[in-house]
Design an enzyme around this catalytic site. Structure first.
Site, PDB file in Angstrom:
ATOM      1  N   ARG A 163      54.595  60.572  38.431  1.00 11.38           N
ATOM      2  CA  ARG A 163      54.350  60.990  39.857  1.00 11.38           C
ATOM      3  C   ARG A 163      55.945  61.095  40.487  1.00 11.38           C
ATOM      4  O   ARG A 163      56.068  60.628  41.748  1.00 11.38           O
ATOM      5  CB  ARG A 163      53.968  59.745  40.747  1.00 11.38           C
ATOM      6  CG  ARG A 163      52.241  59.332  40.010  1.00 11.38           C
ATOM      7  CD  ARG A 163      51.282  60.445  40.558  1.00 11.38           C
ATOM      8  NE  ARG A 163      49.996  60.054  40.557  1.00 11.38           N
ATOM      9  CZ  ARG A 163      49.301  60.039  39.284  1.00 11.38           C
ATOM     10  NH1 ARG A 163      49.801  60.524  38.247  1.00 11.38           N
ATOM     11  NH2 ARG A 163      48.167  59.471  39.248  1.00 11.38           N
ATOM     12  N   SER A 233      44.760  57.162  44.974  1.00  9.33           N
ATOM     13  CA  SER A 233      45.543  55.963  44.513  1.00  9.33           C
ATOM     14  C   SER A 233      46.320  55.785  45.671  1.00  9.33           C
ATOM     15  O   SER A 233      47.257  56.702  45.867  1.00  9.33           O
ATOM     16  CB  SER A 233      46.259  56.246  43.214  1.00  9.33           C
ATOM     17  OG  SER A 233      45.328  56.569  42.243  1.00  9.33           O
ATOM     18  N   GLU A 328      52.123  54.744  46.609  1.00  5.05           N
ATOM     19  CA  GLU A 328      52.073  56.328  46.120  1.00  5.05           C
ATOM     20  C   GLU A 328      51.996  57.368  47.276  1.00  5.05           C
ATOM     21  O   GLU A 328      52.773  58.488  47.186  1.00  5.05           O
ATOM     22  CB  GLU A 328      51.136  56.761  44.990  1.00  5.05           C
ATOM     23  CG  GLU A 328      51.186  57.975  44.381  1.00  5.05           C
ATOM     24  CD  GLU A 328      49.869  58.538  43.588  1.00  5.05           C
ATOM     25  OE1 GLU A 328      49.181  57.773  43.215  1.00  5.05           O
ATOM     26  OE2 GLU A 328      49.763  59.899  43.775  1.00  5.05           O
TER      27      GLU A 328
HETATM   28  N1  EPU Z   1      41.159  48.551  37.051  1.00  5.79           N
HETATM   29  C1  EPU Z   1      40.793  47.157  37.663  1.00  5.79           C
HETATM   30  N2  EPU Z   1      40.243  47.289  38.803  1.00  5.79           N
HETATM   31  C2  EPU Z   1      40.190  48.188  39.609  1.00  5.79           C
HETATM   32  C3  EPU Z   1      40.653  49.337  38.976  1.00  5.79           C
HETATM   33  C4  EPU Z   1      41.286  49.462  38.062  1.00  5.79           C
HETATM   34  O1  EPU Z   1      40.564  46.559  36.905  1.00  5.79           O
HETATM   35  O2  EPU Z   1      39.749  48.107  40.549  1.00  5.79           O
HETATM   36  C5  EPU Z   1      41.636  48.380  35.814  1.00  5.79           C
HETATM   37  C6  EPU Z   1      40.704  49.315  35.007  1.00  5.79           C
HETATM   38  O3  EPU Z   1      39.615  48.686  34.301  1.00  5.79           O
HETATM   39  C7  EPU Z   1      41.452  50.013  33.764  1.00  5.79           C
HETATM   40  C8  EPU Z   1      42.845  50.209  34.532  1.00  5.79           C
HETATM   41  O4  EPU Z   1      42.768  49.193  35.670  1.00  5.79           O
HETATM   42  O5  EPU Z   1      41.761  49.008  32.716  1.00  5.79           O
HETATM   43  C9  EPU Z   1      43.016  51.551  34.911  1.00  5.79           C
HETATM   44  O6  EPU Z   1      42.027  52.005  35.716  1.00  5.79           O
HETATM   45  P1  EPU Z   1      41.700  53.567  35.813  1.00  5.79           P
HETATM   46  O7  EPU Z   1      41.459  53.963  34.748  1.00  5.79           O
HETATM   47  O8  EPU Z   1      40.812  53.667  36.903  1.00  5.79           O
HETATM   48  O9  EPU Z   1      43.147  54.214  36.370  1.00  5.79           O
HETATM   49  P2  EPU Z   1      44.347  53.923  37.417  1.00  5.79           P
HETATM   50  O10 EPU Z   1      45.332  53.272  36.437  1.00  5.79           O
HETATM   51  O11 EPU Z   1      43.919  52.787  38.318  1.00  5.79           O
HETATM   52  C10 EPU Z   1      45.223  56.064  37.649  1.00  5.79           C
HETATM   53  C11 EPU Z   1      45.667  57.076  38.344  1.00  5.79           C
HETATM   54  C12 EPU Z   1      44.775  57.890  39.011  1.00  5.79           C
HETATM   55  C13 EPU Z   1      43.921  58.617  37.860  1.00  5.79           C
HETATM   56  C14 EPU Z   1      43.456  57.422  36.880  1.00  5.79           C
HETATM   57  C15 EPU Z   1      42.798  58.051  35.682  1.00  5.79           C
HETATM   58  C16 EPU Z   1      47.861  56.250  39.340  1.00  5.79           C
HETATM   59  C17 EPU Z   1      48.574  55.745  40.604  1.00  5.79           C
HETATM   60  N3  EPU Z   1      46.585  56.618  39.611  1.00  5.79           N
HETATM   61  O12 EPU Z   1      44.594  55.149  38.075  1.00  5.79           O
HETATM   62  O13 EPU Z   1      45.057  58.887  39.800  1.00  5.79           O
HETATM   63  O14 EPU Z   1      42.910  59.294  38.234  1.00  5.79           O
HETATM   64  O15 EPU Z   1      44.435  56.744  36.438  1.00  5.79           O
HETATM   65  O16 EPU Z   1      43.821  58.628  34.812  1.00  5.79           O
HETATM   66  O17 EPU Z   1      48.693  56.384  38.315  1.00  5.79           O
HETATM   67  C18 EPU Z   1      45.593  59.524  42.196  1.00  5.79           C
HETATM   68  O18 EPU Z   1      47.079  59.359  41.899  1.00  5.79           O
HETATM   69  O19 EPU Z   1      45.343  59.461  43.311  1.00  5.79           O
HETATM   70  C19 EPU Z   1      44.579  58.981  41.268  1.00  5.79           C
HETATM   71  C20 EPU Z   1      43.458  58.958  41.482  1.00  5.79           C
END
Ligand code: EPU
Length: 332
Positions: A163, A233, A328
């Site tokens: 990012r 996010s 972010e």
């Molecule tokens: N998780 C939780 N609780 C929650 C959300 C997530 O426990 O409420 C855990 C999930 O179970 C999983 C881990 O966190 O083990 C990762 O969750 P997820 O795959 O949903 O991805 P993220 O790290 O929360 C990032 C990006 C998203 C992108 C997803 C998928 C950032 C800041 N965000 O989210 O990007 O869609 O990965 O690759 O890096 C965005 O930037 O606007 C965005 C949506």
């Protein structure tokens, strides 16, 4: 063509649905318009927006909001393996992904349904489901306000990271076009999360099936900004040192984590959920019930309410885990 609007509501220019007013909004359709704009409004403070899906207007903006309407896709080169396409910064990102998938050009299908525009893909290095814009970008075309010139910046001079890019800091560069290299030989990237379990046959996945699967996953987890105001996010995922991680992991063995070159990345969504914020609200600003990383406008939220909620979450995560998380979303 240049279009200017005075004292205009920005309600339709940010997906959070925050009603702030800009002293001036300027939209333009040609890269060359930027010369005229910056000579006409030389000393005015400005902020360049894209689709408005990663910003929070915290108050009225007493300057110029710029928005690119530069459109078009131009094939720069084509071979049997792939194609290099130059795209206008104002093109809708997901329309471009759909175009690529329908032409069998692969490389950005995992970035399906990300809101926003092509220009922002290069500024923010958008990423999802194991893919990042920087992996397919070849060149970024910019207008340099400092000397009034147009420059082409190769990807390895863009300082890309998670990012992160030089365009986030060097505000003299305005992205006019982005060039991507896409492949005609599809190698599916299905390692992230639960993508595999959603496919009919993980050994025989098609490009359009992968796009549809990503869209399905996103629709389940992330609120549609057309229905519920949000900016995706709200926080970045923090990276902590190995020492900090080891201590936390002893206490929270169920903590999801990803080992990186420079430490261990911990999902901020998990941290926020552990603090009890998932599905909760403060005033008209809330935490999404399916993804704690996303803050939402429950209806008529003021920017103040969103900022208060964000601060309360940052404090709680710091108190419980000793970790600093950072928005972010860009506060204007
Ligand atoms: N998780 C939780 N609780 C929650 C959300 C997530 O426990 O409420 C855990 C999930 O179970 C999983 C881990 O966190 O083990 C990762 O969750 P997820 O795959 O949903 O991805 P993220 O790290 O929360 C990032 C990006 C998203 C992108 C997803 C998928 C950032 C800041 N965000 O989210 O990007 O869609 O990965 O690759 O890096 C965005 O930037 O606007 C965005 C949506």
């Amino acid at each position: 063509m240049i279009s200017t609007y005075k004292n205009i509501s920005l309600l339709n220019y940010n997906t959070f649905g925050i009603d702030a007013t800009a002293a001036l909004l300027v939209e333009y359709t040609e890269a060359s318009d930027l010369k005229t704009i910056f000579s006409t409004y030389k000393d005015m403070p400005f902020f360049h927006i894209g689709g408005g899906s990663n910003i929070l207007f915290t108050r009225d903006y007493d300057g110029m909001i710029l928005h690119s309407r530069i459109m078009g896709k131009e094939i720069m080169s084509e071979g049997s393996d792939g194609v290099v396409i130059k795209v206008g910064a104002g093109e809708n990102w997901d329309d471009f992904v759909a175009y690529c998938v329908s032409h069998n050009y692969s490389g950005i299908e995992n970035l399906s349904l990300i809101p926003g525009e092509v220009g922002a893909s290069a500024v923010q290095n958008i990423g999802a489901y194991g893919a990042e814009a920087k992996d397919v970008i070849t060149n970024v075309y910019v207008y340099d306000i400092n000397d009034g010139s147009f420059k082409v910046i190769p990807v390895d001079e863009c300082a890309y990271a998670y990012r992160e890019s030089r365009f986030k800091h060097e505000k003299n560069f305005i992205v006019t076009h982005v060039e991507y290299r896409l492949s005609k030989k599809f190698v599916p990237d299905i390692a992230y999360g639960n993508i595999k379990s959603r496919l009919k046959d993980e050994n025989n996945v098609t490009l359009s099936e992968l796009r549809d699967t990503i869209i399905e996953i996103r629709k389940e987890k992330l609120p549609d900004p057309a229905v519920t105001g949000n900016a995706g996010s709200f926080f970045m995922n923090p990276v902590v040192s190995n020492e900090v991680f080891e201590k936390l992991y002893e206490k929270y063995p169920q903590m999801p984590h990803y080992v990186m070159g420079n430490g261990v990345k911990i999902p901020a969504g998990w941290l926020i959920e552990q603090c009890g914020w998932k599905g909760k609200s403060l005033g008209n600003a809330g935490v999404h019930k399916n993804q704690a990383l996303v803050l939402i406008n429950l209806g008529g939220a003021s920017a103040r309410e969103v900022v208060n909620l964000s601060s309360a979450i940052v404090n709680d995560v710091k108190e419980k885990f000793g970790i600093d998380i950072h928005p972010e979303v860009y506060f204007i």
